[in-house]
Design a protein around this motif. Structure first.
Motif, PDB file in Angstrom:
ATOM      1  N   VAL A  20       0.835  -1.202   0.000  1.00 32.68           N
ATOM      2  CA  VAL A  20       0.000   0.000   0.000  1.00 32.68           C
ATOM      3  C   VAL A  20       0.873   1.257   0.000  1.00 32.68           C
ATOM      4  O   VAL A  20       0.601   2.208  -0.732  1.00 32.68           O
ATOM      5  CB  VAL A  20      -0.981   0.003   1.187  1.00 32.68           C
ATOM      6  N   ALA A  21       1.927   1.264   0.781  1.00 38.75           N
ATOM      7  CA  ALA A  21       2.822   2.424   0.826  1.00 38.75           C
ATOM      8  C   ALA A  21       3.458   2.681  -0.544  1.00 38.75           C
ATOM      9  O   ALA A  21       3.542   3.830  -0.993  1.00 38.75           O
ATOM     10  CB  ALA A  21       3.897   2.227   1.885  1.00 38.75           C
ATOM     11  N   VAL A  22       3.881   1.613  -1.201  1.00 36.91           N
ATOM     12  CA  VAL A  22       4.494   1.760  -2.520  1.00 36.91           C
ATOM     13  C   VAL A  22       3.464   2.271  -3.525  1.00 36.91           C
ATOM     14  O   VAL A  22       3.743   3.174  -4.316  1.00 36.91           O
ATOM     15  CB  VAL A  22       5.109   0.426  -2.997  1.00 36.91           C
ATOM     16  N   LEU A  23       2.266   1.703  -3.487  1.00 35.56           N
ATOM     17  CA  LEU A  23       1.225   2.130  -4.427  1.00 35.56           C
ATOM     18  C   LEU A  23       0.818   3.587  -4.204  1.00 35.56           C
ATOM     19  O   LEU A  23       0.613   4.329  -5.156  1.00 35.56           O
ATOM     20  CB  LEU A  23       0.006   1.216  -4.330  1.00 35.56           C
ATOM     21  N   LEU A  24       0.697   3.995  -2.947  1.00 33.92           N
ATOM     22  CA  LEU A  24       0.348   5.384  -2.656  1.00 33.92           C
ATOM     23  C   LEU A  24       1.437   6.334  -3.139  1.00 33.92           C
ATOM     24  O   LEU A  24       1.154   7.377  -3.728  1.00 33.92           O
ATOM     25  CB  LEU A  24       0.091   5.574  -1.161  1.00 33.92           C
ATOM     26  N   SER A  25       2.675   5.969  -2.902  1.00 37.75           N
ATOM     27  CA  SER A  25       3.790   6.790  -3.356  1.00 37.75           C
ATOM     28  C   SER A  25       3.830   6.854  -4.880  1.00 37.75           C
ATOM     29  O   SER A  25       4.027   7.930  -5.462  1.00 37.75           O
ATOM     30  CB  SER A  25       5.107   6.227  -2.817  1.00 37.75           C
ATOM     31  N   ILE A 143       0.098  -6.891 -13.708  1.00 40.18           N
ATOM     32  CA  ILE A 143      -0.095  -6.952 -12.256  1.00 40.18           C
ATOM     33  C   ILE A 143      -0.802  -5.694 -11.747  1.00 40.18           C
ATOM     34  O   ILE A 143      -1.742  -5.774 -10.951  1.00 40.18           O
ATOM     35  CB  ILE A 143       1.245  -7.174 -11.528  1.00 40.18           C
ATOM     36  N   LEU A 144      -0.370  -4.536 -12.208  1.00 37.39           N
ATOM     37  CA  LEU A 144      -0.999  -3.286 -11.767  1.00 37.39           C
ATOM     38  C   LEU A 144      -2.448  -3.203 -12.237  1.00 37.39           C
ATOM     39  O   LEU A 144      -3.316  -2.721 -11.502  1.00 37.39           O
ATOM     40  CB  LEU A 144      -0.198  -2.079 -12.243  1.00 37.39           C
ATOM     41  N   ALA A 145      -2.739  -3.690 -13.443  1.00 41.45           N
ATOM     42  CA  ALA A 145      -4.119  -3.703 -13.942  1.00 41.45           C
ATOM     43  C   ALA A 145      -4.986  -4.625 -13.086  1.00 41.45           C
ATOM     44  O   ALA A 145      -6.147  -4.301 -12.779  1.00 41.45           O
ATOM     45  CB  ALA A 145      -4.152  -4.125 -15.408  1.00 41.45           C
ATOM     46  N   GLN A 146      -4.451  -5.762 -12.677  1.00 38.64           N
ATOM     47  CA  GLN A 146      -5.188  -6.683 -11.813  1.00 38.64           C
ATOM     48  C   GLN A 146      -5.465  -6.043 -10.457  1.00 38.64           C
ATOM     49  O   GLN A 146      -6.571  -6.166  -9.910  1.00 38.64           O
ATOM     50  CB  GLN A 146      -4.412  -7.988 -11.632  1.00 38.64           C
ATOM     51  N   MET A 147      -4.483  -5.335  -9.927  1.00 35.63           N
ATOM     52  CA  MET A 147      -4.659  -4.665  -8.642  1.00 35.63           C
ATOM     53  C   MET A 147      -5.697  -3.550  -8.766  1.00 35.63           C
ATOM     54  O   MET A 147      -6.531  -3.363  -7.883  1.00 35.63           O
ATOM     55  CB  MET A 147      -3.329  -4.116  -8.139  1.00 35.63           C
ATOM     56  N   ALA A 149      -8.205  -3.412 -10.868  1.00 32.93           N
ATOM     57  CA  ALA A 149      -9.528  -4.040 -10.962  1.00 32.93           C
ATOM     58  C   ALA A 149     -10.017  -4.502  -9.588  1.00 32.93           C
ATOM     59  O   ALA A 149     -11.199  -4.333  -9.251  1.00 32.93           O
ATOM     60  CB  ALA A 149      -9.482  -5.209 -11.942  1.00 32.93           C
ATOM     61  N   ALA A 150      -9.125  -5.057  -8.791  1.00 35.35           N
ATOM     62  CA  ALA A 150      -9.494  -5.502  -7.446  1.00 35.35           C
ATOM     63  C   ALA A 150      -9.915  -4.322  -6.577  1.00 35.35           C
ATOM     64  O   ALA A 150     -10.929  -4.382  -5.872  1.00 35.35           O
ATOM     65  CB  ALA A 150      -8.337  -6.257  -6.800  1.00 35.35           C
ATOM     66  N   LEU A 151      -9.165  -3.241  -6.637  1.00 38.22           N
ATOM     67  CA  LEU A 151      -9.511  -2.046  -5.861  1.00 38.22           C
ATOM     68  C   LEU A 151     -10.825  -1.441  -6.344  1.00 38.22           C
ATOM     69  O   LEU A 151     -11.660  -1.023  -5.532  1.00 38.22           O
ATOM     70  CB  LEU A 151      -8.387  -1.007  -5.954  1.00 38.22           C
ATOM     71  N   ASP A 152     -11.028  -1.381  -7.657  1.00 41.09           N
ATOM     72  CA  ASP A 152     -12.279  -0.854  -8.209  1.00 41.09           C
ATOM     73  C   ASP A 152     -13.474  -1.667  -7.709  1.00 41.09           C
ATOM     74  O   ASP A 152     -14.497  -1.101  -7.331  1.00 41.09           O
ATOM     75  CB  ASP A 152     -12.256  -0.855  -9.739  1.00 41.09           C
ATOM     76  N   GLY A 153     -13.328  -2.984  -7.712  1.00 41.37           N
ATOM     77  CA  GLY A 153     -14.404  -3.848  -7.240  1.00 41.37           C
ATOM     78  C   GLY A 153     -14.743  -3.604  -5.778  1.00 41.37           C
ATOM     79  O   GLY A 153     -15.916  -3.546  -5.400  1.00 41.37           O
ATOM     80  N   ARG A 154     -13.722  -3.440  -4.971  1.00 41.43           N
ATOM     81  CA  ARG A 154     -13.961  -3.184  -3.543  1.00 41.43           C
ATOM     82  C   ARG A 154     -14.615  -1.824  -3.342  1.00 41.43           C
ATOM     83  O   ARG A 154     -15.510  -1.676  -2.516  1.00 41.43           O
ATOM     84  CB  ARG A 154     -12.669  -3.275  -2.754  1.00 41.43           C
ATOM     85  N   LEU A 155     -14.180  -0.822  -4.099  1.00 43.25           N
ATOM     86  CA  LEU A 155     -14.782   0.508  -3.992  1.00 43.25           C
ATOM     87  C   LEU A 155     -16.255   0.488  -4.401  1.00 43.25           C
ATOM     88  O   LEU A 155     -17.085   1.139  -3.762  1.00 43.25           O
ATOM     89  CB  LEU A 155     -14.025   1.514  -4.856  1.00 43.25           C
TER      90      LEU A 155
END
Length: 159
Positions: A20-25, A143-147, A149-155
């Motif tokens: 999460v820290a890496v993605l936010l940065s 990998i980033l596209a999969q992540m 999609a996962a975040l979009d689904g949760r949102l």
């Protein structure tokens, strides 16, 4: 003599950074870079994504645009107000459902969209060059596209 913090860093084993820290940065840095580049064409961060989704031929309902951008319809409406005022977007009543509003690009908006996409492609090439090769680029992108999609689904479930 090294400072205490330097000694601490030298003796501590290197830890893997939290995802999460890496993605936010990464997100923050990418949006800041885009902001610097987009200011050259008078586009604000966020407007680029909005313009990218629209077409000039057939408008898109505000609710569908909000869903694609993963924002609330009210946020989409406010952004549309700004882009209509700039002459980049038209609001139209939906032919099939008069209660719905559709948004589409004006000819000037289409030119701005083309410039936004040019900047995106240029930035994409710059960032991709930091990776070793085509297979590494493809893997990271997948990998980033999969992540995403996962975040979009949760949102979607939380809104």
């Amino acid at each position: 003599m090294p400072t205490p913090s330097k000694v601490h860093r030298q003796t501590m084993p290197q830890e893997e950074p939290a995802l999460v820290a890496v993605l936010l940065s990464l997100s923050r840095s990418c949006r800041q870079l885009m902001q610097i580049k987009l200011v050259e064409i008078d586009v604000m961060v966020g407007q680029d994504q909005f313009l990218d989704v629209l077409t000039a031929e057939r408008g898109i309902p505000v609710s569908l645009l909000a869903q694609r951008l993963n924002v609330r319809p009210s946020t989409t409406s406010k952004m549309a107000d700004r882009l209509v005022a700039q002459g980049w977007v038209l609001r139209e009543v939906d032919d099939e459902d008069g209660r719905r509003t559709r948004l589409r690009l004006t000819p000037v908006g289409l030119e701005v969209q083309t410039e936004v996409r040019r900047i995106w492609e240029q930035t994409d090439a710059e960032l991709a060059s930091a990776l070793a090769g085509a297979s590494e680029q493809a893997s990271v992108t997948t990998i980033l596209a999969q992540m995403s999609a996962a975040l979009d689904g949760r949102l979607q479930r939380l809104r």
